[in-house]
Enzyme design. Structure first.
Site, PDB file in Angstrom:
ATOM      1  N   GLU A  33      -4.360   8.714  -5.148  1.00 41.96           N
ATOM      2  CA  GLU A  33      -4.691   7.288  -5.152  1.00 41.96           C
ATOM      3  C   GLU A  33      -4.768   6.844  -6.606  1.00 41.96           C
ATOM      4  O   GLU A  33      -5.398   7.498  -7.429  1.00 41.96           O
ATOM      5  CB  GLU A  33      -6.042   7.019  -4.475  1.00 41.96           C
ATOM      6  CG  GLU A  33      -6.033   7.332  -2.994  1.00 41.96           C
ATOM      7  CD  GLU A  33      -7.386   7.126  -2.309  1.00 41.96           C
ATOM      8  OE1 GLU A  33      -8.199   6.324  -2.792  1.00 41.96           O
ATOM      9  OE2 GLU A  33      -7.612   7.801  -1.284  1.00 41.96           O
ATOM     10  N   GLU A  48     -11.893  12.705   1.278  1.00 41.05           N
ATOM     11  CA  GLU A  48     -13.289  12.548   0.896  1.00 41.05           C
ATOM     12  C   GLU A  48     -14.243  13.125   1.933  1.00 41.05           C
ATOM     13  O   GLU A  48     -15.050  12.425   2.531  1.00 41.05           O
ATOM     14  CB  GLU A  48     -13.584  11.069   0.619  1.00 41.05           C
ATOM     15  CG  GLU A  48     -12.762  10.621  -0.568  1.00 41.05           C
ATOM     16  CD  GLU A  48     -13.083   9.222  -1.077  1.00 41.05           C
ATOM     17  OE1 GLU A  48     -13.165   8.304  -0.249  1.00 41.05           O
ATOM     18  OE2 GLU A  48     -13.221   9.055  -2.291  1.00 41.05           O
TER      19      GLU A  48
END
Ligand code: GAL
Length: 955
Positions: free
Chosen positions: A485, A415
């Site tokens: 994820e 991220e």
């Protein structure tokens, strides 16, 4: 050797990775070169700002006698100095890169040490820091040797020329905030300190410096090729393979390959003139081929977890035994892969992955997530000034970890948006190590990566990707897909992972995923049990979003882990119990089934009446066999429920599990149970105050149940409320479908029960009600019909929804209070909790537990502990049989009290045990950060009828 008189702290806000350190290299422990651990108790002084104190403390002779002490490795905020801060992605300081606040907790650390007597007089020495958060300046014997950033990465300094036999003064100034903090915005606690080992390494003349073990495997020939490149020439020996070659030379021999399932390591030695280094060599080849990630010629299916380093008392300062516990727990739960979210772990963890066998995505210490709040403006990964720091981080990871066979994929970080800096990292990595693949989830078009990776994509989208029906660039469409994820394991859940697994297994392109995440980062705390964000008075925080693991902070497996283990089991056992055969499929990628022993057992009404071993061939990966079960023992002939249970167990002790450890299982029903039947033969009667139906009494005015036999029953009524789970609450960005807030809006936690009639007939007491929330037209017409055969009491509940129900119900069933219940026995799913979409591991059997043991201690209290498919349950002298099967839960507090609690310590047991018998439960999903419960697991308000038969066991 001079101390600067003014203290410049410019380096703190400098985007550069630091100065003075040696180039990065492989992390290894020499067999013969001396080393000295500098872990232990250090003198410590905390200042509020980076420049509050000058550097005179670094000088020899400084008296730190009145300083505090801290443990190294450790975080000072977990040792009584300041407090931890938890934020998910928000920077806990103003975003103005590379500047950090003036208030910058700064810990001066001081350690005086002598060299051991046997420390060689010749050669050099290196001082190694394995992890310091977030920026450190180091002095040895008064000399400033450099400063560095990159918290979860090693930094080494040449210090041989500074050492003395005794009285060496090592001074380390650590700043909580630095320019580096902008690159370390991972979702975790901010925990400053020297949190990994500090070691002094002797470097003999002619020692190895750096080396790179290249050990590939040709699955066609069965040969391995070894070449060890070393900065300093030497020889490489591998006795078991008769290898004795010069560094830089290749040798090809027949080998057993390394895989996560068969982690064959060959012991070898790299000997240079000055030292001998033990090698643990695993031969394996990872490639991207035909659009798939392949190891040793075969596509992989990742059954993985994201692992942060966590210990509830020591934070990210982990000892070897804790790391081993993680690996063993993973292996014992069928997990085959780890993403080291979101930074390179302690290097010893990777040794364990090599040894026990786990595929590793090694992730760089990089996240700049907070920039999302400003549309990624000024993101360091898209600003050339930061590129040296990014490449420094990439190279420190790759150089440190390049000799681990378990590491198959490098991840650029997490991220961090997109930008040239990431491309520069990828290019650097490819140039240095072409033998592994590259991952970065944020690279949506896969410009720099070898796989299309996403997080939390919903089932239907993943299926579309599996069917190659996704959009995206041409390059991306040719690449394999992973969910780096998924299955957000916050609180109760994750739900729906079996559904993901079915999709992964149906499409080659889908190569599995990694559950978010391994462990709850709860901090042990006398006030709360385990603390989470906000418990330390943080100005900004993200609450219990930091507790989203498959294991609790104390490493006890949560039901989510048990479910995951079942969902990913490497052996599939299927069949129809009545035809006497079972189909066994080897779902490993590499191993055959020779390590497993199979057992059958036969249950009559949950009781095992016979058991034996089952002979299953040592199937190769992907192979199946039909195996004959023995002739079933004869049932008891009275409509008993019967079934086979077939289990795959470890045949012998292995490195990670004991003989008989259960790897996989299945149950094959043979004959169904007979439903409880009560002939309504007892004629209800009434006195002035009470109505009697069989063994039970009721209030004549309200029709409320008062006693069954000699048992008092309190407040039996329809219940639709459950203490919302984190997944019911949903993530803040999913406003449209956050069930818990809609449930509260529609008043499902404050339903009113209007009494419409109490009617006595020849064979029944009927109580008519309407259960509805204030302010809304929706309601549930609820009729309780009580009958009895004289000894047993039957309740039939009919529910008819009225109005326009736009939300699912949290639950649908009845609840009541019982005095003095403790031990619970039941025939149904167990031993652990289950919900509609977390029920794979729920095994039909006869179980018992105390009421306290039925509770699952989610760090933030919420709905938990339901047992699925219960045929009957007994507690507190009461027997309950269901028609149909029901969800059972019992606790020493009400659902309302559970809902109000913020920490486990808020739950105070009462004498009453509150029992819920549910006809339906809303699914769990993973909406705390992902999709909600799939439609088939949602509990829609619909007409329903269900019954329970009660009897007082003491009568
Ligand atoms: C992801 C992130 C993780 C964690 C998770 C939610 O976006 O990569 O670090 O924050 O969400 O728990």
């Amino acid at each position: 050797m001079s101390l600067r008189t003014t203290t410049s702290v410019d380096y703190v806000e400098d985007v550069s990775p630091g100065s003075g350190a040696l180039p990065p290299r492989a992390w290894y422990a020499s067999s013969d070169a001396a080393s000295l651990s500098l872990n232990g108790s250090w003198r410590f002084r905390l200042s509020a700002t980076a420049d509050a104190e000058d550097d005179s403390f670094a000088a020899e002779g400084y008296d730190a006698g009145n300083w505090a002490e801290v443990r190294v490795p450790g975080h000072w905020v977990l040792q009584g100095h300041g407090s931890p801060i938890y934020t998910n992605h928000l920077y806990p300081f103003p975003v103005d890169p590379p500047h950090v606040p003036t208030e910058n907790p700064t810990g001066d650390h001081l350690r005086v040490f002598d060299l051991p007597d046997e420390w060689p007089a010749d050669g050099g020495a290196v001082l190694r820091f394995d992890g310091v958060e977030s920026c450190a300046r180091v002095w040895l014997n008064g000399t400033d040797i450099g400063e560095f950033k990159g918290s979860r990465l090693p930094h080494e300094f040449a210090v041989g020329h500074l050492l003395k036999p005794t009285g060496n003064v090592l001074a380390v100034r650590v700043h909580q905030w630095s320019a580096g903090s902008y690159l370390e915005d991972q979702d975790q606690w901010w925990l400053p300190g020297i949190f990994r080992d500090v070691t002094l390494l002797h470097r003999p003349a002619g020692s190895a410096l750096d080396f790179f073990v290249h050990a590939s495997y040709d699955h066609v020939s069965g040969n391995g090729t070894l070449r060890v490149d070393s900065d300093v020439d030497g020889r490489v020996t591998v006795p078991a393979l008769d290898i004795d070659v010069a560094t830089g030379e290749s040798v090809t021999v027949s080998v057993q390959p390394w895989t996560a399932e068969t982690p064959k390591l060959y012991d070898g030695v790299l000997a240079t003139e000055g030292e001998r280094i033990p090698l643990r060599i695993g031969f394996r080849t990872v490639v991207l081929e035909d659009g798939l990630i392949k190891a040793n010629g075969k596509p992989l299916l990742f059954k993985g977890v994201n692992r942060h380093e966590w210990h509830p008392e020591r934070g990210r300062a982990l000892d070897l035994e804790t790391m081993r516990e993680d690996v063993l727990l993973m292996k014992r739960h069928n997990i085959n892969a780890v993403r080291t979210s979101h930074y390179p772990p302690h290097p010893a963890f990777l040794d364990l992955c090599d040894e026990y066998g786990l595929w590793v995505i090694d992730e760089c210490d990089l996240e700049t997530h907070g920039f999302v709040e400003q549309a990624w403006r000024d993101n360091p990964v898209d600003d050339d000034r930061w590129t040296p720091a990014l490449i420094d981080r990439a190279s420190r990871m790759v150089e440190r970890d390049k000799n681990h066979p378990s590491v198959v994929i490098w991840s650029l970080g997490n991220e961090a948006g997109t930008g040239r800096g990431l491309t520069a990292m990828a290019e650097w990595i490819r140039g240095r190590d072409g033998s592994r693949l590259i991952h970065y989830e944020g690279d949506i078009n896969c410009r720099d990566t070898d796989m299309y990776s996403r997080m939390y994509a919903a089932h239907d989208e993943v299926e579309q990707i599996g069917r190659d029906l996704d959009g995206g660039t041409h390059r991306r469409r040719g690449l394999p897909f992973i969910l780096c994820e998924y299955g957000h394991a916050m609180g109760n859940g994750p739900g729906g992972i079996a559904d993901y697994q079915r999709i992964f297994e149906a499409y080659d392109r889908l190569q599995g995923g990694f559950i978010w995440e391994w462990i709850d980062h709860g901090l042990k705390d006398a006030r709360f049990g385990f603390a989470y964000g906000g418990d330390f008075g943080e100005e900004l925080h993200d609450g219990n979003f930091v507790c989203d693991g498959l294991i609790f902070p104390d490493r006890k497996p949560s039901p989510g882990l048990v479910e995951f283990k079942k969902v990913i089991e490497p052996v599939r056992i299927e069949g129809d119990g009545s035809d006497g055969t079972v189909r066994v499929t080897n779902a490993y990628d590499f191993a055959d089934l020779s390590d497993l022993a199979f057992e059958w057992s036969y249950q009559v009404d949950g009781k095992t009446v016979e058991a034996g071993s089952l002979s299953v061939p040592a199937l190769a990966p992907g192979e199946s066999a039909e195996v004959k079960l023995p002739t079933p023992p004869s049932g008891d002939g009275r409509g008993a429920e019967t079934q086979w249970t077939v289990r795959a167990l470890l045949a012998e002790d292995t490195a990670w599990g004991r003989k008989d450890h259960e790897v996989a299982w299945a149950q094959l029903p043979v004959s169904p149970r007979a439903l409880p039947s009560v002939v309504a033969s007892d004629r209800p009667s009434a006195s002035e105050r009470l109505i009697y139906v069989g063994p039970a009494s009721f209030d004549v005015r309200t029709g409320a149940l008062k006693t069954i036999g000699r048992l008092n029953v309190t407040d039996l009524r329809l219940d639709v409320w459950r203490a919302p789970t984190d997944n019911d609450e949903g993530a803040s960005w999913q406003d449209d479908i956050r069930w818990a807030s809609l449930w509260r809006k529609y008043g499902l936690h404050r339903m009113q029960h209007r009494l419409d009639g109490v009617e006595l007939s020849d064979d029944a007491l009927t109580v008519r009600t309407r259960v509805a929330p204030a302010a809304w037209e929706v309601g549930l017409r609820t009729v309780y019909r009580w009958t009895s055969d004289g000894t047993r009491l039957k309740l039939t509940v009919s529910v008819a929804p009225e109005g326009d129900w736009t939300v699912p119900l949290p639950r649908l069933g009845i609840r009541f209070g019982l005095a003095q219940a403790d031990q619970v026995k039941w025939f149904g799913g167990g031993p652990g909790e289950a919900y509609p979409d977390t029920k794979s591991a729920s095994m039909l059997g006869l179980w018992h537990a105390s009421v306290d043991e039925l509770q699952t201690p989610y760090v933030r209290p919420q709905e938990n502990g339901a047992r699925a498919d219960v045929r009957w349950a007994e507690l507190g002298g009461l027997r309950i049989e269901g028609d149909p099967e029901f969800w059972f839960s019992a606790r020493r507090w009400t659902n309302e009290q559970l809902d109000a609690a913020q920490h486990l310590t808020d739950l105070t047991p009462t004498d009453t045990v509150w029992v819920n018998l549910d006809h339906g439960q809303q699914g769990i999903g993973s909406q705390s950060c992902g999709p909600g419960a799939l439609p088939q697991y949602q509990l829609r308000a619909a007409p329903a009828e269900f019954s329970f038969v009660f009897s007082d066991l003491r009568d």
